[in-house]
Design a protein around this motif. Structure first.
Motif, mmCIF file in Angstrom:
data_model
loop_
_atom_site.group_PDB
_atom_site.id
_atom_site.type_symbol
_atom_site.label_atom_id
_atom_site.label_comp_id
_atom_site.label_asym_id
_atom_site.label_seq_id
_atom_site.Cartn_x
_atom_site.Cartn_y
_atom_site.Cartn_z
ATOM 1 N N VAL A 82 2.563 -7.373 4.828
ATOM 2 C CA VAL A 82 2.181 -6.137 4.137
ATOM 3 C C VAL A 82 3.373 -5.183 4.154
ATOM 4 C CG1 VAL A 82 0.746 -4.053 4.259
ATOM 5 C CG2 VAL A 82 -0.298 -6.304 4.594
ATOM 6 N N PHE A 83 3.648 -4.581 3.012
ATOM 7 C CA PHE A 83 4.729 -3.603 2.875
ATOM 8 C C PHE A 83 4.097 -2.246 2.603
ATOM 9 C CE2 PHE A 83 8.389 -1.970 0.072
ATOM 10 C CZ PHE A 83 9.140 -1.549 1.169
ATOM 11 N N ALA A 84 4.269 -1.313 3.531
ATOM 12 C CA ALA A 84 3.692 0.026 3.398
ATOM 13 C C ALA A 84 4.766 0.998 2.936
ATOM 14 C CB ALA A 84 3.112 0.483 4.730
ATOM 15 N N ILE A 85 4.439 1.770 1.912
ATOM 16 C CA ILE A 85 5.334 2.811 1.409
ATOM 17 C C ILE A 85 4.659 4.147 1.668
ATOM 18 C CG2 ILE A 85 6.536 3.712 -0.615
ATOM 19 C CD1 ILE A 85 6.183 0.872 -1.857
ATOM 20 N N VAL A 86 5.318 5.015 2.428
ATOM 21 C CA VAL A 86 4.701 6.301 2.777
ATOM 22 C C VAL A 86 5.656 7.437 2.443
ATOM 23 C CG1 VAL A 86 3.221 5.349 4.569
ATOM 24 C CG2 VAL A 86 5.499 6.107 5.179
ATOM 25 N N GLY A 87 5.066 8.523 2.016
ATOM 26 C CA GLY A 87 5.855 9.685 1.653
ATOM 27 C C GLY A 87 6.273 10.501 2.864
ATOM 28 N N CYS A 105 0.845 -1.200 0.000
ATOM 29 C CA CYS A 105 0.000 0.000 0.000
ATOM 30 C C CYS A 105 0.876 1.244 0.000
ATOM 31 C CB CYS A 105 -0.966 -0.002 1.186
ATOM 32 S SG CYS A 105 -0.220 -0.202 2.805
ATOM 33 N N LEU A 106 0.293 2.329 -0.496
ATOM 34 C CA LEU A 106 1.034 3.569 -0.710
ATOM 35 C C LEU A 106 0.202 4.747 -0.221
ATOM 36 C CD1 LEU A 106 3.372 5.195 -2.133
ATOM 37 C CD2 LEU A 106 1.970 5.096 -4.211
ATOM 38 N N THR A 144 0.567 9.179 1.098
ATOM 39 C CA THR A 144 1.381 10.377 1.158
ATOM 40 C C THR A 144 1.854 10.641 2.585
ATOM 41 O OG1 THR A 144 1.477 12.706 0.477
ATOM 42 C CG2 THR A 144 -0.558 11.957 1.526
ATOM 43 N N SER A 145 2.578 11.703 2.742
ATOM 44 C CA SER A 145 3.138 12.070 4.039
ATOM 45 C C SER A 145 2.046 12.519 5.009
ATOM 46 C CB SER A 145 4.144 13.216 3.855
ATOM 47 O OG SER A 145 3.516 14.311 3.182
ATOM 48 N N GLY A 146 2.395 12.611 6.272
ATOM 49 C CA GLY A 146 1.498 13.164 7.285
ATOM 50 C C GLY A 146 0.177 12.447 7.387
ATOM 51 N N PRO A 147 -0.937 13.108 7.036
ATOM 52 C CA PRO A 147 -2.256 12.497 7.217
ATOM 53 C C PRO A 147 -2.452 11.209 6.434
ATOM 54 C CG PRO A 147 -2.415 14.522 5.907
ATOM 55 C CD PRO A 147 -1.041 14.481 6.508
ATOM 56 N N GLY A 148 -1.869 11.108 5.260
ATOM 57 C CA GLY A 148 -2.000 9.873 4.492
ATOM 58 C C GLY A 148 -1.381 8.702 5.214
ATOM 59 N N ALA A 149 -0.186 8.908 5.743
ATOM 60 C CA ALA A 149 0.488 7.853 6.496
ATOM 61 C C ALA A 149 -0.292 7.487 7.755
ATOM 62 C CB ALA A 149 1.903 8.312 6.859
ATOM 63 N N ILE A 150 -0.882 8.466 8.391
ATOM 64 C CA ILE A 150 -1.672 8.224 9.606
ATOM 65 C C ILE A 150 -2.905 7.393 9.276
ATOM 66 C CG2 ILE A 150 -3.064 9.368 11.384
ATOM 67 C CD1 ILE A 150 -1.009 11.727 11.183
ATOM 68 N N HIS A 151 -3.555 7.720 8.157
ATOM 69 C CA HIS A 151 -4.779 6.998 7.783
ATOM 70 C C HIS A 151 -4.532 5.512 7.518
ATOM 71 C CE1 HIS A 151 -7.048 10.850 6.323
ATOM 72 N NE2 HIS A 151 -7.199 10.625 7.615
ATOM 73 N N LEU A 152 -3.329 5.145 7.138
ATOM 74 C CA LEU A 152 -3.043 3.731 6.869
ATOM 75 C C LEU A 152 -3.066 2.867 8.128
ATOM 76 C CD1 LEU A 152 0.033 3.729 4.422
ATOM 77 C CD2 LEU A 152 -2.324 3.152 3.846
ATOM 78 N N LEU A 153 -2.870 3.480 9.280
ATOM 79 C CA LEU A 153 -2.515 2.711 10.474
ATOM 80 C C LEU A 153 -3.522 1.641 10.862
ATOM 81 C CD1 LEU A 153 -0.871 5.442 12.740
ATOM 82 C CD2 LEU A 153 0.239 3.506 11.638
ATOM 83 N N ASN A 154 -4.809 1.930 10.813
ATOM 84 C CA ASN A 154 -5.786 0.938 11.275
ATOM 85 C C ASN A 154 -5.715 -0.339 10.443
ATOM 86 O OD1 ASN A 154 -7.875 0.213 13.135
ATOM 87 N ND2 ASN A 154 -9.358 0.450 11.476
ATOM 88 N N GLY A 155 -5.643 -0.182 9.135
ATOM 89 C CA GLY A 155 -5.534 -1.358 8.273
ATOM 90 C C GLY A 155 -4.220 -2.084 8.467
ATOM 91 N N LEU A 156 -3.156 -1.345 8.747
ATOM 92 C CA LEU A 156 -1.863 -1.988 8.987
ATOM 93 C C LEU A 156 -1.879 -2.769 10.292
ATOM 94 C CD1 LEU A 156 0.685 0.752 7.822
ATOM 95 C CD2 LEU A 156 -0.157 -1.244 6.562
ATOM 96 N N TYR A 157 -2.547 -2.237 11.305
ATOM 97 C CA TYR A 157 -2.663 -2.993 12.553
ATOM 98 C C TYR A 157 -3.516 -4.250 12.361
ATOM 99 C CZ TYR A 157 -0.172 0.018 15.797
ATOM 100 O OH TYR A 157 0.818 0.693 16.470
ATOM 101 N N ASP A 158 -4.490 -4.178 11.479
ATOM 102 C CA ASP A 158 -5.265 -5.367 11.152
ATOM 103 C C ASP A 158 -4.334 -6.444 10.605
ATOM 104 O OD1 ASP A 158 -7.622 -6.955 10.676
ATOM 105 O OD2 ASP A 158 -7.614 -6.299 8.593
ATOM 106 N N ALA A 159 -3.430 -6.051 9.706
ATOM 107 C CA ALA A 159 -2.464 -7.001 9.142
ATOM 108 C C ALA A 159 -1.493 -7.492 10.200
ATOM 109 C CB ALA A 159 -1.710 -6.349 7.982
ATOM 110 N N LYS A 160 -1.015 -6.593 11.037
ATOM 111 C CA LYS A 160 -0.051 -6.992 12.064
ATOM 112 C C LYS A 160 -0.643 -8.025 13.008
ATOM 113 C CE LYS A 160 2.535 -5.414 16.079
ATOM 114 N NZ LYS A 160 2.917 -4.298 16.977
#
Length: 589
Positions: free
Chosen positions: A95-100, A70-71, A73-89
């Protein structure tokens, strides 16, 4: 040949076999977005919200066994990913997350959208998170990020300042001190089999027990043949944790179904009466549904040694892959000649499914929610991919959907978060466009993220070889799971201002997007609605008006739960008359 670091990033992902990235644009990843516009190898799936991208990456891993990417942007975009990433964790998915990130020259200057992403991601991606501060790092950060995600079934992350992404690529760093020279690729995980002495000790324990109970989880997926053989040899049944629902089909007469608060009475009875416990590939957390300490001798098999003997004090702990370990264990097992235990389990299972059908057809104020699942179950193809959101939709999925051989079934297990239902089902169509995908979603989750997810479906469905994707919405006007938890666990009546959900015309909204929508208000319409949805030439939303006062009665009701329920009624619940009526019917039907 890559021109920029962004180009080289995509080239490296492609070398790893990555074909798809789920994400949402932003100026913190402009260099990567520009590279995506030039790439013919990587498909970019534009979602409506970064949380959806992370859920889809998690689902991608669940549906394919390969890392989801998943990809954001910086700041708010990276923050918004967190819930789904914790689901994966928490569900141990790669899952490989790329954030700006903002340009390197701005960092430390309280710049717009500057967030300390290394600190923010240090927990969710604790196995591996690094910032690409120089073009020469890109190669080994991608290689290590993907290799660790695959090897350890975890979340990894890479932070890319935008000026780095837009800089000139360094494909081959000079061979000198201070440089790293890595390569792509990871062979299949090695086979892990416990030592022979441990296998023999485990077999001795199981052979000496008269009434073994088996509990399997997601770690047993792929070991159907071996689990079945063990159950036959030991003359016992198999209960399933929720993430292991697809590990064994429910039409096998010895499969007792789910365990826990949303489980079945055959599973509860087996755990209450067994004198031996074989636990395979499961981190099922609720000790109150396990055998009492000292009641059963335990053997556990798990690929993660950190999960051994943490849910129940096991006598023998086997660190290994489920299938290979069972294959090595079976020759040491002695077939049980007395089949009374097995016969009792099969009788309980048959009675349970008869009860499910009977309860699903009980009259309700609107549609009995169990009927929605019961009517779907025989109609769904053997190759269907089935998702559910967290909440009461997960309860009914666990109890009333009979898993078939070949089906995939998943949801948010350990995190049990709202909102993955629609993203999971959507990701299934990108991973397996030829298969039917179905999601059961509550109206709370549908309004939180699912409605937006329908726009993603509308954007892409025409490219799928089989366009059938069905979202069944349990429209009951209530955050139903929490309402029942308040009643049964807290002894509180329903709080109208916190629990009521506004009505929404989900089917009409789907039609507006060019999808198919069906409004289902009567029990007699449920079967026909499934038939119509499965025959449709496009994705379909079922807006099903279900009764919020039909309880998912646990397999065993504790004294505390009963007392809390009575307290709720004494305090005066707005739906008191209806919940009493529905509870009475389900308990005594």
């Amino acid at each position: 040949m890559a021109d920029t670091v962004g180009d080289f990033l995509l080239e490296r992902l492609s070398a790893w076999g990555v074909k798809r990235v789920y994400g949402f644009p932003g100026d913190g990843i402009n260099g990567i977005l520009a590279a995506l516009g030039r790439s013919d190898d990587i498909e970019f799936v534009q979602v409506r919200h970064e949380e959806e991208a992370a859920f889809m990456a998690c689902a991608h891993a669940k549906w394919t066994g390969e890392p989801g990417v998943c990809l954001a942007t910086s700041g708010p975009g990276a923050i918004h990913l967190l819930n789904g990433l914790y689901d994966a964790k928490l569900d141990h998915q790669p899952v490989f997350a790329i954030v700006g990130q903002q340009d390197r020259s701005a960092l430390g200057g309280s710049y717009q959208q500057e967030v300390d992403l290394m600190s923010l991601y240090k927990d969710v991606a604790h196995e591996y998170v690094h910032q690409c501060s120089a073009p020469s790092q890109m190669r080994h950060l991608v290689d290590r990020g993907l290799r660790i995600a695959k090897a350890r079934s975890c979340v990894t992350a890479m932070i890319v300042p935008d000026d780095v992404a837009q800089g000139d690529a360094v494909k081959d760093p000079p061979l000198e001190h201070g440089t790293v020279h890595s390569g792509p690729g990871y062979a299949p995980k090695p086979r892990i089999i416990p030592p022979e002495a441990d296998l023999m000790r485990a077999a001795q324990v199981l052979n000496e027990c008269d009434k073994v109970g088996i509990l399997i989880g997601a770690g047993a997926i792929g070991a159907e043949k071996e689990v079945t053989e063990v159950a036959e040899v030991l003359g016992t049944g198999v209960a399933k944790a929720l993430l292991g629902k697809a590990a064994l089909p429910d039409d096998l007469p010895f499969v007792t179904g789910q365990i826990g608060l949303l489980g079945t009475s055959p599973s509860a009875e087996m755990m209450n009466e067994c004198d031996g416990l074989l636990m395979i590939g499961s981190g099922f957390p609720y000790s109150e549904f396990m055998p009492k300490p000292g009641q059963a001798r335990g053997v556990q098999i798990d690929i993660d040694p950190g999960m051994l003997s943490i849910r129940y004090p096991m006598e023998v702990n086997l660190h290994g892959d489920a299938r290979d370990t069972l294959q090595a264990l079976i020759p040491h097992l002695t077939p049980k000649s007395d089949r009374k235990w097995r016969e009792k389990i099969e009788k309980n299972v048959a009675q349970w499914w008869e009860g499910v059908e009977k309860r699903s057809r009980l009259e309700a104020q609107a549609i009995n929610p169990e009927l929605l699942f019961w009517e779907a179950s025989p109609r769904l193809p053997d190759t269907a991919i089935i998702s559910a959101d967290s909440g009461s939709s997960a309860n009914w999925l666990a109890r009333a959907i009979k898993a078939k051989p070949g089906q995939m079934i998943s949801l948010s297990g350990t995190l049990a978060t709202m909102c993955p239902g629609v993203p999971y089902a959507t990701a299934a169509k990108f991973c397996h466009p030829e298969r039917v995908s179905v999601a059961f979603v509550g109206d709370g989750a549908m309004q939180m993220l699912g409605i937006n997810g329908l726009i993603t479906i509308a954007k892409y469905w025409r490219q799928w070889s089989d366009p059938r994707l069905i979202i069944a919405v349990l429209n009951n006007g209530d955050l139903n799971q929490v309402t029942w938890e308040m009643r049964a666990m807290g002894g509180f009546p329903k709080v109208e201002e916190t629990q009521n959900v506004p009505d929404f015309e989900y089917a009409a909204y789907a039609e507006m997007l060019g999808l198919k929508g069906l409004r289902v208000t009567e029990p007699g319409q449920v079967g026909m609605a499934w038939d119509e949805a499965l025959a449709a030439d496009r994705p379909c939303v079922l807006n099903v008006y279900t009764d919020p006062n039909v309880p998912t009665v646990p397999p065993t009701v504790t004294r505390e739960q009963a007392m809390n329920y009575l307290k709720t009624l004494m305090k005066g619940d707005a739906d008191e008359a209806s919940i009493v009526k529905q509870t009475f019917k389900r308990v005594f039907s």
